[in-house]
Design an enzyme around this catalytic site. Structure first.
Site, PDB file in Angstrom:
ATOM      1  N   ALA A   1       0.837  -1.200   0.000  1.00 37.70           N
ATOM      2  CA  ALA A   1       0.000   0.000   0.000  1.00 37.70           C
ATOM      3  C   ALA A   1       0.866   1.242   0.000  1.00 37.70           C
ATOM      4  O   ALA A   1       2.051   1.194   0.343  1.00 37.70           O
ATOM      5  CB  ALA A   1      -0.914  -0.005   1.232  1.00 37.70           C
ATOM      6  N   ASP A   2       0.254   2.366  -0.368  1.00 31.40           N
ATOM      7  CA  ASP A   2       0.955   3.642  -0.269  1.00 31.40           C
ATOM      8  C   ASP A   2      -0.072   4.751  -0.068  1.00 31.40           C
ATOM      9  O   ASP A   2      -1.232   4.625  -0.474  1.00 31.40           O
ATOM     10  CB  ASP A   2       1.792   3.927  -1.517  1.00 31.40           C
ATOM     11  CG  ASP A   2       2.789   5.048  -1.264  1.00 31.40           C
ATOM     12  OD1 ASP A   2       3.814   4.783  -0.605  1.00 31.40           O
ATOM     13  OD2 ASP A   2       2.523   6.187  -1.685  1.00 31.40           O
ATOM     14  N   THR A   3       0.364   5.815   0.567  1.00 33.74           N
ATOM     15  CA  THR A   3      -0.513   6.938   0.872  1.00 33.74           C
ATOM     16  C   THR A   3       0.208   8.249   0.616  1.00 33.74           C
ATOM     17  O   THR A   3       1.385   8.388   0.931  1.00 33.74           O
ATOM     18  CB  THR A   3      -0.940   6.895   2.363  1.00 33.74           C
ATOM     19  OG1 THR A   3      -1.523   5.623   2.660  1.00 33.74           O
ATOM     20  CG2 THR A   3      -1.961   7.985   2.666  1.00 33.74           C
TER      21      THR A   3
END
Length: 210
Positions: free
Chosen positions: A90-92
């Site tokens: 995941a990445d934000t």
């Protein structure tokens, strides 16, 4: 790999590897009732650039998955996997006035980030990618949320900077921090998306990838 046991185990018929060093993501996945192990991806995030935040977070999640799969392959572990195993990456990023913000590079930038949010708002865009390590199937998507803040006092900014944890999160924005949470006016979207791992999106992609 470092094992983490979930709070409320479910009847899980597959293995999960969480490809993240984020404590918030670990806690969210555990809250969902999953058992998992942890591997971290050593990638140069700054080398991956996209104009749109949605494209950037997806590209970074894919790069993290590729890096972990390469590690598993080079160590011979990938070929040994026969039981259904899912890799979650995941990445934000935070978007403020149309500008993508990643982790603050220094104290000055972190201070400016937090001050900008005072009495204003920021958009959080987060991706989730689930890779089936047996079939090679890969399912991904992104979600966004808008966070509206009350005025953030200078002493809170100083305390957050001194503690240093804001340097490890996108946009210097840590919703769940005890100093930050009381200053959040409204979240349009889900808190887990802001914290780095949308529960509903992750659940959907897990089912699709199996």
């Amino acid at each position: 790999m470092d094992a983490r046991r979930s709070v409320a185990p479910r009847n899980q018929t597959f293995e999960i590897i969480l490809g993240s060093s984020s404590m918030a993501r670990r806690e969210i996945l555990a809250e969902m009732g999953y058992d998992f192990t942890i591997m971290t991806a050593d990638i140069d995030e700054k080398s991956i650039r996209k104009e749109k935040p949605e494209d950037l977070v997806m590209a970074l999640a894919e790069a993290k998955a590729d890096a972990i799969m390469m590690r598993l392959k080079s160590s011979g572990q990938l070929e040994e996997i026969s039981h259904p195993t899912l890799l979650i990456t995941a990445d934000t990023v935070v978007v403020y006035q149309g500008i993508i913000r990643e982790k603050p590079a220094n104290e000055e930038e972190a201070r400016q980030f937090i001050r900008d949010y005072s009495g204003g708002s920021a958009k959080v865009v987060g991706s989730v990618l689930v890779t089936n390590l047996v079939t090679g199937s890969r399912k991904g998507g992104w979600e966004s949320a808008e966070v509206y803040f009350l005025d953030i006092p200078d002493e809170v900014v100083d305390s957050l900077i001194e503690e240093g944890i804001v340097f490890n999160v996108a946009g210097g924005l840590m919703l769940e921090h005890p100093l930050t949470l009381p200053l959040v006016d409204t979240v349009v979207g889900t808190a887990d998306c802001v914290m780095g791992l949308s529960k509903s999106l992750t659940e959907k992609l897990i089912q699709e990838a199996l």
